[in-house]
Write a protein that holds these residues in place. Structure first.
Motif, PDB file in Angstrom:
ATOM      1  N   PRO A   5       0.819  -1.222   0.000  1.00 57.85           N
ATOM      2  CA  PRO A   5       0.000   0.000   0.000  1.00 57.85           C
ATOM      3  C   PRO A   5       0.850   1.268   0.000  1.00 57.85           C
ATOM      4  O   PRO A   5       0.500   2.266  -0.652  1.00 57.85           O
ATOM      5  CB  PRO A   5      -0.815  -0.087   1.286  1.00 57.85           C
ATOM      6  CG  PRO A   5      -0.798  -1.513   1.676  1.00 57.85           C
ATOM      7  CD  PRO A   5       0.473  -2.084   1.133  1.00 57.85           C
ATOM      8  N   GLN A   6       1.973   1.236   0.684  1.00 57.66           N
ATOM      9  CA  GLN A   6       2.843   2.409   0.716  1.00 57.66           C
ATOM     10  C   GLN A   6       3.452   2.666  -0.673  1.00 57.66           C
ATOM     11  O   GLN A   6       3.558   3.813  -1.103  1.00 57.66           O
ATOM     12  CB  GLN A   6       3.945   2.223   1.755  1.00 57.66           C
ATOM     13  CG  GLN A   6       3.412   2.230   3.175  1.00 57.66           C
ATOM     14  CD  GLN A   6       4.494   1.909   4.181  1.00 57.66           C
ATOM     15  OE1 GLN A   6       5.614   1.567   3.830  1.00 57.66           O
ATOM     16  NE2 GLN A   6       4.135   2.012   5.466  1.00 57.66           N
ATOM     17  N   ILE A   7       3.829   1.633  -1.366  1.00 55.62           N
ATOM     18  CA  ILE A   7       4.374   1.785  -2.722  1.00 55.62           C
ATOM     19  C   ILE A   7       3.288   2.296  -3.655  1.00 55.62           C
ATOM     20  O   ILE A   7       3.523   3.188  -4.477  1.00 55.62           O
ATOM     21  CB  ILE A   7       4.959   0.448  -3.210  1.00 55.62           C
ATOM     22  CG1 ILE A   7       6.217   0.097  -2.412  1.00 55.62           C
ATOM     23  CG2 ILE A   7       5.279   0.518  -4.698  1.00 55.62           C
ATOM     24  CD1 ILE A   7       6.804  -1.247  -2.735  1.00 55.62           C
ATOM     25  N   PHE A   8       2.073   1.734  -3.511  1.00 50.04           N
ATOM     26  CA  PHE A   8       0.960   2.178  -4.356  1.00 50.04           C
ATOM     27  C   PHE A   8       0.681   3.669  -4.154  1.00 50.04           C
ATOM     28  O   PHE A   8       0.584   4.440  -5.110  1.00 50.04           O
ATOM     29  CB  PHE A   8      -0.293   1.354  -4.052  1.00 50.04           C
ATOM     30  CG  PHE A   8      -1.519   1.875  -4.733  1.00 50.04           C
ATOM     31  CD1 PHE A   8      -1.707   1.682  -6.098  1.00 50.04           C
ATOM     32  CD2 PHE A   8      -2.485   2.596  -4.024  1.00 50.04           C
ATOM     33  CE1 PHE A   8      -2.837   2.173  -6.729  1.00 50.04           C
ATOM     34  CE2 PHE A   8      -3.619   3.085  -4.651  1.00 50.04           C
ATOM     35  CZ  PHE A   8      -3.791   2.881  -6.006  1.00 50.04           C
ATOM     36  N   TRP A   9       0.534   4.095  -2.884  1.00 51.64           N
ATOM     37  CA  TRP A   9       0.241   5.503  -2.619  1.00 51.64           C
ATOM     38  C   TRP A   9       1.427   6.393  -2.993  1.00 51.64           C
ATOM     39  O   TRP A   9       1.229   7.523  -3.477  1.00 51.64           O
ATOM     40  CB  TRP A   9      -0.145   5.710  -1.150  1.00 51.64           C
ATOM     41  CG  TRP A   9      -1.500   5.154  -0.848  1.00 51.64           C
ATOM     42  CD1 TRP A   9      -1.784   4.069  -0.096  1.00 51.64           C
ATOM     43  CD2 TRP A   9      -2.738   5.646  -1.335  1.00 51.64           C
ATOM     44  NE1 TRP A   9      -3.139   3.824  -0.065  1.00 51.64           N
ATOM     45  CE2 TRP A   9      -3.751   4.809  -0.845  1.00 51.64           C
ATOM     46  CE3 TRP A   9      -3.119   6.695  -2.169  1.00 51.64           C
ATOM     47  CZ2 TRP A   9      -5.094   4.991  -1.120  1.00 51.64           C
ATOM     48  CZ3 TRP A   9      -4.466   6.878  -2.439  1.00 51.64           C
ATOM     49  CH2 TRP A   9      -5.436   6.044  -1.922  1.00 51.64           C
ATOM     50  N   CYS A  62       3.506   5.860  -5.482  1.00 56.50           N
ATOM     51  CA  CYS A  62       3.467   5.988  -6.954  1.00 56.50           C
ATOM     52  C   CYS A  62       2.342   6.917  -7.392  1.00 56.50           C
ATOM     53  O   CYS A  62       2.512   7.737  -8.311  1.00 56.50           O
ATOM     54  CB  CYS A  62       3.310   4.618  -7.599  1.00 56.50           C
ATOM     55  SG  CYS A  62       4.760   3.571  -7.469  1.00 56.50           S
ATOM     56  N   LEU A  63       1.198   6.814  -6.749  1.00 58.67           N
ATOM     57  CA  LEU A  63       0.059   7.655  -7.103  1.00 58.67           C
ATOM     58  C   LEU A  63       0.364   9.138  -6.834  1.00 58.67           C
ATOM     59  O   LEU A  63       0.102   9.996  -7.683  1.00 58.67           O
ATOM     60  CB  LEU A  63      -1.185   7.206  -6.319  1.00 58.67           C
ATOM     61  CG  LEU A  63      -2.496   7.874  -6.723  1.00 58.67           C
ATOM     62  CD1 LEU A  63      -2.877   7.467  -8.143  1.00 58.67           C
ATOM     63  CD2 LEU A  63      -3.598   7.487  -5.756  1.00 58.67           C
ATOM     64  N   PHE A  97       0.778  12.211  -9.728  1.00 54.74           N
ATOM     65  CA  PHE A  97       0.071  13.493  -9.735  1.00 54.74           C
ATOM     66  C   PHE A  97       1.026  14.671  -9.533  1.00 54.74           C
ATOM     67  O   PHE A  97       0.826  15.741 -10.118  1.00 54.74           O
ATOM     68  CB  PHE A  97      -1.043  13.493  -8.690  1.00 54.74           C
ATOM     69  CG  PHE A  97      -2.246  12.707  -9.113  1.00 54.74           C
ATOM     70  CD1 PHE A  97      -3.012  13.129 -10.183  1.00 54.74           C
ATOM     71  CD2 PHE A  97      -2.604  11.537  -8.454  1.00 54.74           C
ATOM     72  CE1 PHE A  97      -4.124  12.407 -10.594  1.00 54.74           C
ATOM     73  CE2 PHE A  97      -3.710  10.820  -8.858  1.00 54.74           C
ATOM     74  CZ  PHE A  97      -4.469  11.250  -9.925  1.00 54.74           C
ATOM     75  N   ALA A  98       2.036  14.494  -8.706  1.00 55.74           N
ATOM     76  CA  ALA A  98       3.006  15.573  -8.485  1.00 55.74           C
ATOM     77  C   ALA A  98       3.782  15.861  -9.773  1.00 55.74           C
ATOM     78  O   ALA A  98       4.007  17.027 -10.127  1.00 55.74           O
ATOM     79  CB  ALA A  98       3.966  15.197  -7.365  1.00 55.74           C
ATOM     80  N   PHE A  99       4.180  14.825 -10.482  1.00 56.77           N
ATOM     81  CA  PHE A  99       4.891  15.013 -11.741  1.00 56.77           C
ATOM     82  C   PHE A  99       4.039  15.778 -12.746  1.00 56.77           C
ATOM     83  O   PHE A  99       4.481  16.729 -13.378  1.00 56.77           O
ATOM     84  CB  PHE A  99       5.310  13.654 -12.325  1.00 56.77           C
ATOM     85  CG  PHE A  99       5.926  13.764 -13.693  1.00 56.77           C
ATOM     86  CD1 PHE A  99       7.246  14.156 -13.847  1.00 56.77           C
ATOM     87  CD2 PHE A  99       5.180  13.502 -14.836  1.00 56.77           C
ATOM     88  CE1 PHE A  99       7.812  14.262 -15.097  1.00 56.77           C
ATOM     89  CE2 PHE A  99       5.738  13.605 -16.097  1.00 56.77           C
ATOM     90  CZ  PHE A  99       7.058  13.992 -16.234  1.00 56.77           C
ATOM     91  N   HIS A 100       2.786  15.372 -12.901  1.00 56.95           N
ATOM     92  CA  HIS A 100       1.904  16.027 -13.865  1.00 56.95           C
ATOM     93  C   HIS A 100       1.481  17.418 -13.409  1.00 56.95           C
ATOM     94  O   HIS A 100       1.153  18.270 -14.241  1.00 56.95           O
ATOM     95  CB  HIS A 100       0.695  15.144 -14.172  1.00 56.95           C
ATOM     96  CG  HIS A 100       1.060  14.004 -15.070  1.00 56.95           C
ATOM     97  ND1 HIS A 100       1.327  14.153 -16.404  1.00 56.95           N
ATOM     98  CD2 HIS A 100       1.242  12.680 -14.795  1.00 56.95           C
ATOM     99  CE1 HIS A 100       1.643  12.988 -16.929  1.00 56.95           C
ATOM    100  NE2 HIS A 100       1.606  12.066 -15.969  1.00 56.95           N
ATOM    101  N   ALA A 101       1.499  17.672 -12.107  1.00 56.79           N
ATOM    102  CA  ALA A 101       1.199  19.019 -11.617  1.00 56.79           C
ATOM    103  C   ALA A 101       2.322  19.988 -11.978  1.00 56.79           C
ATOM    104  O   ALA A 101       2.094  21.182 -12.151  1.00 56.79           O
ATOM    105  CB  ALA A 101       0.989  18.997 -10.111  1.00 56.79           C
TER     106      ALA A 101
END
Length: 128
Positions: A6-10, A12-13, A17-21
């Motif tokens: 779950p930590q890897i999933f969150w 990555c998520l 979003f940070a990259f695209h922001a």
């Protein structure tokens, strides 16, 4: 592994979003580029408005109700190449290098030692 997934999933998520922001089509970098483009276009708009005002002023001077004889004469000379019979026209080579005068004395109009025409050479002669 179940505790880290779950930590890897969150992670990555959030990274996605940070990259695209920052780098995305509507991100911070795109916003800064749009601001630079807007500033350049504002500058072009100011230049176009100034040019339009200059042209409108010239057109107003050439209207029948406010015809300026000097403006008309200038346009006829520039566009059609006409000159007045009293004008003295001298041609010179525009590609020739211009050399500054070293002497503080001014040569007489038409003097050959100056290397080119002076301002007095292209002015109209006084009526006799």
């Amino acid at each position: 592994m179940r505790q880290i997934a779950p930590q890897i999933f969150w992670g990555c998520l959030v990274s996605y979003f940070a990259f695209h922001a920052v780098q995305g089509d509507r991100g911070v970098v795109a916003w800064l580029q749009m601001r630079q483009q807007l500033a350049a276009l504002d500058h072009q708009l100011d230049d176009a408005r100034a040019e339009r005002q200059r042209l409108e002023k010239q057109v107003a001077l050439m209207r029948a109700e406010s015809l300026d004889p000097d403006m008309l004469d200038e346009q006829v000379r520039r566009v059609l190449g006409y000159t007045d019979a009293r004008d003295r026209v001298e041609f010179y080579d525009a590609a020739a290098p211009v050399t500054p005068e070293t002497s503080s004395e001014r040569p007489a109009p038409g003097a050959a030692d100056s290397g080119g025409p002076s301002v007095l050479d292209v002015l109209p002669e006084a009526p006799r």
